[in-house]
Design an enzyme around this catalytic site. Structure first.
Site, PDB file in Angstrom:
ATOM      1  N   ASP A  16      45.611 -24.908  -3.061  1.00 26.59           N
ATOM      2  CA  ASP A  16      44.232 -24.657  -3.445  1.00 26.59           C
ATOM      3  C   ASP A  16      43.386 -24.839  -2.180  1.00 26.59           C
ATOM      4  O   ASP A  16      43.822 -25.448  -1.197  1.00 26.59           O
ATOM      5  CB  ASP A  16      43.778 -25.592  -4.581  1.00 26.59           C
ATOM      6  CG  ASP A  16      42.521 -25.035  -5.287  1.00 26.59           C
ATOM      7  OD1 ASP A  16      41.881 -24.108  -4.733  1.00 26.59           O
ATOM      8  OD2 ASP A  16      42.172 -25.530  -6.377  1.00 26.59           O
TER       9      ASP A  16
HETATM   10  C1  BGC Z   1      39.506 -23.202  -6.831  1.00 22.65           C
HETATM   11  C2  BGC Z   1      40.593 -22.155  -6.959  1.00 22.65           C
HETATM   12  C3  BGC Z   1      40.170 -20.894  -6.232  1.00 22.65           C
HETATM   13  C4  BGC Z   1      39.852 -21.234  -4.793  1.00 22.65           C
HETATM   14  C5  BGC Z   1      39.399 -20.048  -3.976  1.00 22.65           C
HETATM   15  C6  BGC Z   1      39.090 -23.419  -5.394  1.00 22.65           C
HETATM   16  O1  BGC Z   1      37.956 -24.243  -5.313  1.00 22.65           O
HETATM   17  O2  BGC Z   1      39.955 -24.416  -7.399  1.00 22.65           O
HETATM   18  O3  BGC Z   1      40.860 -21.884  -8.305  1.00 22.65           O
HETATM   19  O4  BGC Z   1      41.174 -19.919  -6.317  1.00 22.65           O
HETATM   20  O5  BGC Z   1      38.810 -22.202  -4.754  1.00 22.65           O
HETATM   21  O6  BGC Z   1      38.141 -19.621  -4.369  1.00 22.65           O
END
Ligand code: BGC
Length: 813
Positions: free
Chosen positions: A236
């Site tokens: 993530d």
């Molecule tokens: C989120 C993810 C997301 C990523 C990119 C993170 O803060 O938890 O689900 O894919 O950001 O935007």
């Protein structure tokens, strides 16, 4: 779990991957594993590898621009998709998303989100499917199959137990091994087995003491070892914290970049002997395999060589929406609306629909069909009136109506170096995505400048979302010239935090005024990449709430039916924080009660991505849950209210008041969040507590009636015959629940074992066939660390919800 046998095409791709890997030096390999910016990996021309592009998210494909001038089809929220109880529809949603991804040059979609509805307070509840792991797994399987059948990869996320948002970067979730296996890992396991995803995303949080980007046991031993997952593991965003820990924990790609724990830091760790080069090779192999699958590695045939047949995104968004709407109450057949009747449509969200949830799942649709638009198009002239009634959005919101803005970029000398349109006053420029002529070196200030045309006369508030120095001028007066500072240490606070009110200005409806918000760019140091992000926020005049309700009551009294749309706001449901309660914001509960007292035919439409309390639910004629219905929600609502289509949804999660909800805790204590309820979440917990929710799991009415005629169990096959006893054709979701009837370990009273949908005309019967999965009879034995089938007697029940079981049969396993 046995892995799928490699096909000749798989073998050919593997050969290309191995050859490419063999020619890369350590620095190139380490570089490939680190994001080069917010969304992409570096190209390696020496092996014919193009840059791999990733993008959010579950309900659309935003692309590498975070802006309304790069629009995307916005489908209904994941809760809505799950409410269709239709894996085939989820597959078709996936095919559309693949088409959108291809259109935007995206190779991997950062979705689906398959964490569970453990607590109704979870901020990303709307972005997950269900409280039930089986339903989550089945819907997620359909979705992944669909996206990948379009040649686009997925990252099933967030592996694992990212079920709440409070302190999400640091929380240590203490999850008993049995709950982990039977609940939280189960959807990932099912999707890996049935859809073979090309990626997963490891979560921010820790599980039982180890952060998920370093979780050797769950990633290397369980996901890859036991389940035979052969895809790529992407962190993530900013979740990778330690070079050695991450490589040894099976993390392949650290996102975003360029500053990550991989890249040069990884090459150094190999040279210092802290990391073996074989571990780097294994990660690179998985990245190259992903690249080969999506068709960006020279010499490798992509899994899907040609784009699939085109899908009409608007039509599909509308179809999914109406299939997802859950009619939880319909007294005296208040719905569908009587033909030739008049309707008073009430509620701020009826005009300014809330079609999607906040955070990284946000996309910018080219159009939004509100309930007012949808009903205006569907009802005859003069049949519809509209009143605001109550406005839940008492706070400032970004992307309001009436703003026409441009972003003008200047260098330190004040010279204009570039500009770009900025619809809705939102700037989110990530990495190299800057207006033409602008670089991070020459950019000094961004001025959002243009006009605001008020819809109503009165005091208008303007505010600022973002961190750093700002100057706000409205109609020639400067209201703010200072520095905004964060009050939380989430690196995405500038995106996820609340706007701060900075100006209140008296304006006249229809008369445009000049607005300007100037920001001196200071690149955040705690983010691994360069981001320019801020927004101008606004809220309109707040009229006297009692007067608004009185107007709505008048309108309701004058109409045959009152349709009240109630909603949450993006300060209630979003990524980045959890909910504090489940109440509808503002005076909406008072509004519903007042309207219901004035008109017995009051229909309430609940526009919320996750459960809210409906304290007036027994005082109104009908309640229709529409989730975040996506860009075509208003058209779908008209389809359902008029009866052109029946509402197709069934609850994927139990709805009830917070005070009765058995599992609610989302706030860690001393950094830890114990999942002390074990395997008892959702309906499992309501059953165990002996409590009756407002609306049970699986519940949902259509426009016809069904009789359950017979239930036969032969081996593991359940056959249920149902008859449509009503007057119109319909679709029934036949649900099969299993409950242990004999001795054994402590188990939920019953659980969803399977379901199937059938369609039948009036008077016709149809048979639903459900295969019982072996997991319905198994528990995870923590001592033996294995699945164990609990032999003995069980009751099989078929019905319309977990509470409305029509037929039962005993079986022995
Ligand atoms: C989120 C993810 C997301 C990523 C990119 C993170 O803060 O938890 O689900 O894919 O950001 O935007």
């Amino acid at each position: 779990m046995a892995g799928a046998q490699p096909t000749p095409a798989d073998k050919a791709r593997e050969a290309v991957v191995e050859a490419a890997l063999g020619t890369l030096d350590l620095d190139a390999k380490a570089r490939l594993l680190a994001g080069q910016d917010m969304w992409t990996l570096p190209a390696l021309p020496e092996i014919g590898l193009e840059s791999l592009v990733m993008s959010d998210g579950p309900i659309g494909v935003r692309g590498v621009r975070w802006s309304a001038d790069d629009p995307s089809v916005a489908l209904p929220s994941p809760t809505a998709l799950a409410a269709t109880w239709d894996p085939e529809l989820a597959r078709r949603a996936g095919v559309l998303l693949a088409q959108e991804a291809r259109r935007k040059g995206v190779h991997v979609l950062l979705a689906p989100t398959v964490n569970l509805h453990r607590s109704p307070l979870g901020g990303r509840h709307f972005e997950c499917y269900s409280e039930d792991p089986y339903l989550t797994g089945v819907i997620g399987t359909g979705y992944v199959r669909g996206v990948q059948s379009g040649g686009v990869g997925t990252t099933v996320k967030h592996f694992v137990a990212n079920d709440a948002e409070t302190d999400r970067l640091t929380v240590n979730n203490l999850v008993p091994e049995r709950a982990l296996r039977e609940l939280y890992l189960a959807p990932f396991e099912a999707i890996v087995e049935n859809a073979r995803p090309w990626g997963v995303m490891t979560a921010y949080n820790s599980v039982n003491g180890t952060t998920m980007t370093e979780h050797h046991h769950l990633v290397n031993e369980v996901l890859r070892g036991e389940w035979d997952f052969d895809g790529c593991n992407v962190s993530d965003w900013t979740a990778a914290r330690d070079t050695v820990g991450a490589v040894n924990g099976g993390l392949d790609v650290a996102m975003p970049g360029p500053r990550t724990v991989y890249g040069p830091a990884l090459a150094r760790a190999v040279r210092d002997g802290r990391v073996g080069e074989a571990a780097v090779d294994a990660a690179v192999r998985r990245v190259l395999r992903l690249a080969a699958r999506v068709g960006i590695l020279a010499g490798a045939e992509p899994v899907v060589p040609a784009p699939p047949a085109p899908v009409d995104g608007e039509a599909l968004a509308r179809e999914i929406a109406r299939r997802s709407f859950v009619l939880v109450r319909n007294e005296n057949r208040a719905l569908p609306l009587p033909p030739h009747g008049t309707v008073a449509l009430i509620g701020a969200a009826a005009r300014d629909a809330r079609v999607l949830g906040g955070g990284s799942a946000t996309v910018f649709p080219a159009r939004i069909v509100s309930p007012l638009d949808g009903l205006t198009a569907a009802l005859p002239e003069g049949a519809l009136t509209y009143a605001v009634g109550a406005d839940p959005a008492t706070e400032l919101a970004v992307a309001d109506q009436g703003l026409t803005l441009r972003a003008v970029c200047r260098d330190a000398a004040g010279e204009v170096v570039g500009s770009r349109s900025a619809p809705g006053g939102l700037i989110q420029w990530m990495g190299s995505d800057l207006p033409d002529g602008v670089t991070h070196d020459n950019l000094h200030t961004v001025e959002l400048t243009g006009t605001f045309t008020p819809r109503e006369s009165g005091p208008h508030r303007f505010g600022i979302k973002g961190m750093g120095p700002f100057t706000l001028t409205v109609d020639g007066t400067t209201y703010y010239d200072d520095v905004q500072r964060p009050d939380k240490d989430d690196p995405f606070e500038a995106f996820l935090g609340a706007p701060v009110p900075r100006a209140e200005v008296e304006l006249t409806a229809g008369e445009p005024v000049d607005v300007a918000l100037t920001h001196v760019v200071r690149l955040p140091e705690d983010l691994p990449m360069k981001v320019v992000g801020f927004a101008l926020a606004h809220s309109g005049p707040q009229r006297d709430p009692d007067e608004l309700i009185a107007e709505a009551v008048e309108a309701a009294r004058a109409a045959g039916t009152a349709v009240v749309v109630v909603a949450t706001t993006d300060r209630v449901e979003s990524e980045g924080f959890d909910r504090r309660d489940l109440t509808l914001p503002g005076r909406q509960d008072d509004l519903v009660r007042a309207v219901a007292a004035a008109n017995p035919n009051t229909v309430v439409v609940v526009n919320a991505g996750s459960p809210v309390e409906l304290p007036w639910r027994d005082e109104v004629a009908a309640v229709l849950l529409t989730w975040f219905p996506g860009q075509e929600g208003g058209g779908a609502l008209a389809d359902v209210l008029t009866g052109a289509h029946e509402p197709g949804g069934r609850l994927p999660t139990t709805w009830g008041p917070l005070a009765d909800a058995p599992v609610t805790q989302v706030v860690p204590v001393d950094g830890e969040l114990p999942y002390s309820e074990g395997v008892f979440i959702g309906y499992r917990a309501w059953d165990q507590a002996g409590r009756t929710p407002s609306y049970p799991f699986g519940h949902g009415l259509g426009y016809t009636d069904w009789a359950y005629e017979s239930l036969k169990v032969e081996g593991t096959t359940v056959r249920v015959r149902v008859r449509n006893t009503g007057e119109r054709a319909g679709r029934e979701v036949v649900q099969v629940y299993v409950s242990p009837a004999g001795p054994g370990p402590e188990r939920p009273a019953r659980l969803l074992a399977g379901f199937a949908s059938v369609e039948a005309g009036p008077g016709e019967s149809a048979e639903a066939t459900v295969e019982l999965p072996r997991r319905a009879f198994e528990v995870w034995d923590e001592t033996g660390e294995a699945w164990v089938c609990v032999k003995g007697s069980y009751e099989i029940a078929a019905g319309r919800s977990i509470a409305d079981r029509r037929l039962t049969a005993p079986i022995n396993v």
